[in-house]
Scaffold this active site. Sequence first.
Site, mmCIF file in Angstrom:
data_model
loop_
_atom_site.group_PDB
_atom_site.id
_atom_site.type_symbol
_atom_site.label_atom_id
_atom_site.label_comp_id
_atom_site.label_asym_id
_atom_site.label_seq_id
_atom_site.Cartn_x
_atom_site.Cartn_y
_atom_site.Cartn_z
ATOM 1 N N ARG A 83 6.911 -0.101 2.175
ATOM 2 C CA ARG A 83 6.598 -1.231 3.181
ATOM 3 C C ARG A 83 5.554 -2.074 2.506
ATOM 4 O O ARG A 83 4.764 -1.463 1.861
ATOM 5 C CB ARG A 83 6.221 -0.843 4.925
ATOM 6 C CG ARG A 83 4.983 0.020 4.933
ATOM 7 C CD ARG A 83 5.060 0.987 5.961
ATOM 8 N NE ARG A 83 5.328 2.286 5.390
ATOM 9 C CZ ARG A 83 4.630 3.428 5.430
ATOM 10 N NH1 ARG A 83 3.555 3.195 6.408
ATOM 11 N NH2 ARG A 83 4.986 4.539 4.912
ATOM 12 N N ARG A 123 0.796 -1.237 0.052
ATOM 13 C CA ARG A 123 0.090 -0.038 -0.095
ATOM 14 C C ARG A 123 0.717 1.433 -0.041
ATOM 15 O O ARG A 123 0.563 2.327 -0.627
ATOM 16 C CB ARG A 123 -0.773 -0.082 1.260
ATOM 17 C CG ARG A 123 -2.102 0.972 1.077
ATOM 18 C CD ARG A 123 -2.939 0.901 2.518
ATOM 19 N NE ARG A 123 -2.967 -0.320 3.200
ATOM 20 C CZ ARG A 123 -3.899 -1.166 3.120
ATOM 21 N NH1 ARG A 123 -4.888 -0.832 2.210
ATOM 22 N NH2 ARG A 123 -3.939 -2.228 3.930
ATOM 23 N N TYR A 124 2.045 1.202 0.675
ATOM 24 C CA TYR A 124 3.010 2.430 0.783
ATOM 25 C C TYR A 124 4.038 2.075 -0.187
ATOM 26 O O TYR A 124 4.396 0.874 0.009
ATOM 27 C CB TYR A 124 3.304 2.768 2.310
ATOM 28 C CG TYR A 124 2.037 2.844 3.046
ATOM 29 C CD1 TYR A 124 1.387 4.078 3.191
ATOM 30 C CD2 TYR A 124 1.613 1.722 3.881
ATOM 31 C CE1 TYR A 124 0.122 4.208 3.832
ATOM 32 C CE2 TYR A 124 0.343 1.804 4.696
ATOM 33 C CZ TYR A 124 -0.407 3.125 4.574
ATOM 34 O OH TYR A 124 -1.473 3.298 5.367
ATOM 35 N N LYS A 181 -3.580 4.977 6.104
ATOM 36 C CA LYS A 181 -3.915 5.397 7.568
ATOM 37 C C LYS A 181 -3.453 6.690 7.825
ATOM 38 O O LYS A 181 -2.382 7.196 7.560
ATOM 39 C CB LYS A 181 -3.078 4.461 8.205
ATOM 40 C CG LYS A 181 -3.661 3.960 9.521
ATOM 41 C CD LYS A 181 -2.646 2.904 10.432
ATOM 42 C CE LYS A 181 -2.801 1.675 10.075
ATOM 43 N NZ LYS A 181 -1.903 0.885 9.444
ATOM 44 N N CYS A 213 -12.791 -7.495 15.095
ATOM 45 C CA CYS A 213 -11.547 -7.762 14.227
ATOM 46 C C CYS A 213 -11.903 -7.145 12.888
ATOM 47 O O CYS A 213 -12.830 -7.305 12.158
ATOM 48 C CB CYS A 213 -11.333 -9.078 13.895
ATOM 49 S SG CYS A 213 -9.917 -9.483 12.868
ATOM 50 N N CYS A 224 -11.269 -11.392 18.196
ATOM 51 C CA CYS A 224 -11.858 -10.238 18.818
ATOM 52 C C CYS A 224 -13.207 -10.069 18.043
ATOM 53 O O CYS A 224 -13.080 -10.213 16.688
ATOM 54 C CB CYS A 224 -10.863 -9.236 18.607
ATOM 55 S SG CYS A 224 -9.162 -9.333 18.994
ATOM 56 N N ASP A 280 -12.578 0.238 12.429
ATOM 57 C CA ASP A 280 -12.813 0.002 11.017
ATOM 58 C C ASP A 280 -14.108 -0.404 10.746
ATOM 59 O O ASP A 280 -14.862 -0.886 11.483
ATOM 60 C CB ASP A 280 -11.801 -1.089 10.492
ATOM 61 C CG ASP A 280 -10.282 -0.401 10.266
ATOM 62 O OD1 ASP A 280 -10.177 0.771 10.123
ATOM 63 O OD2 ASP A 280 -9.357 -1.364 10.921
ATOM 64 N N CYS A 314 -5.822 -16.825 14.703
ATOM 65 C CA CYS A 314 -5.139 -16.095 15.845
ATOM 66 C C CYS A 314 -5.416 -17.018 17.218
ATOM 67 O O CYS A 314 -6.324 -17.797 17.382
ATOM 68 C CB CYS A 314 -6.310 -14.876 16.184
ATOM 69 S SG CYS A 314 -5.951 -13.779 14.727
ATOM 70 N N ASP A 325 -7.816 4.223 9.275
ATOM 71 C CA ASP A 325 -7.382 3.710 8.014
ATOM 72 C C ASP A 325 -8.504 4.053 6.988
ATOM 73 O O ASP A 325 -9.816 3.721 7.353
ATOM 74 C CB ASP A 325 -7.552 2.040 8.421
ATOM 75 C CG ASP A 325 -6.174 1.672 7.688
ATOM 76 O OD1 ASP A 325 -5.850 2.013 6.716
ATOM 77 O OD2 ASP A 325 -5.624 0.590 8.502
ATOM 78 N N ARG A 383 -10.338 -7.830 10.355
ATOM 79 C CA ARG A 383 -10.037 -8.865 9.061
ATOM 80 C C ARG A 383 -11.135 -10.044 9.842
ATOM 81 O O ARG A 383 -10.634 -11.215 9.055
ATOM 82 C CB ARG A 383 -8.883 -9.141 8.951
ATOM 83 C CG ARG A 383 -7.853 -8.210 8.647
ATOM 84 C CD ARG A 383 -6.560 -8.646 7.551
ATOM 85 N NE ARG A 383 -5.507 -7.709 7.229
ATOM 86 C CZ ARG A 383 -4.821 -7.005 8.027
ATOM 87 N NH1 ARG A 383 -4.172 -7.892 8.836
ATOM 88 N NH2 ARG A 383 -4.056 -6.171 7.363
HETATM 89 S S1 SF4 Z 1 -8.053 -8.394 15.726
HETATM 90 FE FE1 SF4 Z 1 -8.277 -10.017 14.330
HETATM 91 S S2 SF4 Z 1 -6.397 -10.480 13.691
HETATM 92 FE FE2 SF4 Z 1 -6.135 -9.268 15.489
HETATM 93 S S3 SF4 Z 1 -5.912 -10.754 17.193
HETATM 94 FE FE3 SF4 Z 1 -7.980 -9.843 17.124
HETATM 95 S S4 SF4 Z 1 -8.959 -11.472 15.778
HETATM 96 FE FE4 SF4 Z 1 -6.844 -11.871 15.345
#
Ligand code: SF4
Length: 356
Positions: free
Chosen positions: A98, A94-95, A320, A114, A111, A276, A107, A313, A116
């Site tokens: 990097r 994206r940049y 970002k 999340c 979360c 997000d 994971c 973002d 993603r």
């Molecule tokens: S935010 Fe998403 S990618 Fe990050 S630890 Fe939590 S579940 Fe995993």
Amino acid sequence: MTIQRPTQRLTTPRSLIEAGLAAPERLQELEAVAERYAIGLTPALATLVQPGDPADPIARQFVPDARELIRDPAERDDPIGDDAMSPVKGLVHRYPDRVLIKLVAVCAVYCRFCFRRERVGPGAGVLSSAEFAAALDYVRAHTGVWEVILTGGDPLTLAPRRIAEATLALAGIPHVKTLRWHTRLPVAAPERVTKAMARALMAEGKTTVVAVHANHPRELTESARSACRRLTAEGAMLVSQSVLLKGVNDDGETLIALMRAFVEAGVKPYYLHHGDLAPGTAHWRVPIAKGQELMRLLRARLSGLATPSYMLDIPGGRGKVPIGPQWVRTGGGGTHLVTDPRGGEHLYVDRLEMGA
Ligand code: SF4
């Protein structure tokens, strides 16, 4: 509600209920969400939940909620536009200086907010050897790439041997100077952040940065702090990542305690992310104006060392950016109105801009 301190990772609605982390009558609700989004909660974090508190800020981050199935029209499967910036599988460019490599899609914890969430979960897999080799070829061919960000999922869920292989392969590319690993493991499973893992992240002549994700000061337990110290002892630079979450950390005292806890663990507060637009996460987001007000408070109460940047973002992969608050308003003729940390405004005249 009694909490049975779990010894195993919790991955099903029933296991959350049996551990006392959700009321039995919520089984159907939890199962409906679990059909769509993965569940994962480690013993280290489950143990932090306060019994009998339905709004517990640790439990809320990991126990499914029916509101996750409500999609706001602004929300997107790929909220930060990774797909459009992905020239080879698992790599996002994206940049200019990097790239990001998603080594794994799993994971230790899942979360509920999340960003993603449509891409991570059990069965979503690891980048294959051939796919990782293609990502390495891309980095080799792009000599402007100075930093590689290893993410996922959580790349520290890999075995130290696999981590070392990735580290050495990337370190072998002369123009890559910095390897940055994004992880929640130091708080989610600190016992897995061993000396061997810390060593696996290091490479002679390269800088290793570990971005530690935590959202509430209670997550920075003594075990988590020890895990962070094992990383710094091997030479890693640690920075923080947190998400501003309604009901978890959207008040000044919690954020101040969180940022101080990071510094006490040897982690420089780096980013406080505005939530997000991931599907089913509207109930987590905080108005930007409130986020800016909280940042004003942090600036007034914390040293610069403990103050993160408040980041958005931009949806669609535009990058970002810090979103304030603004400390200076620029007028004409070299005049600037600058706000001090207590809210007072002061005129600053820039004689260079006046052409003096
Ligand atoms: S935010 Fe998403 S990618 Fe990050 S630890 Fe939590 S579940 Fe995993």
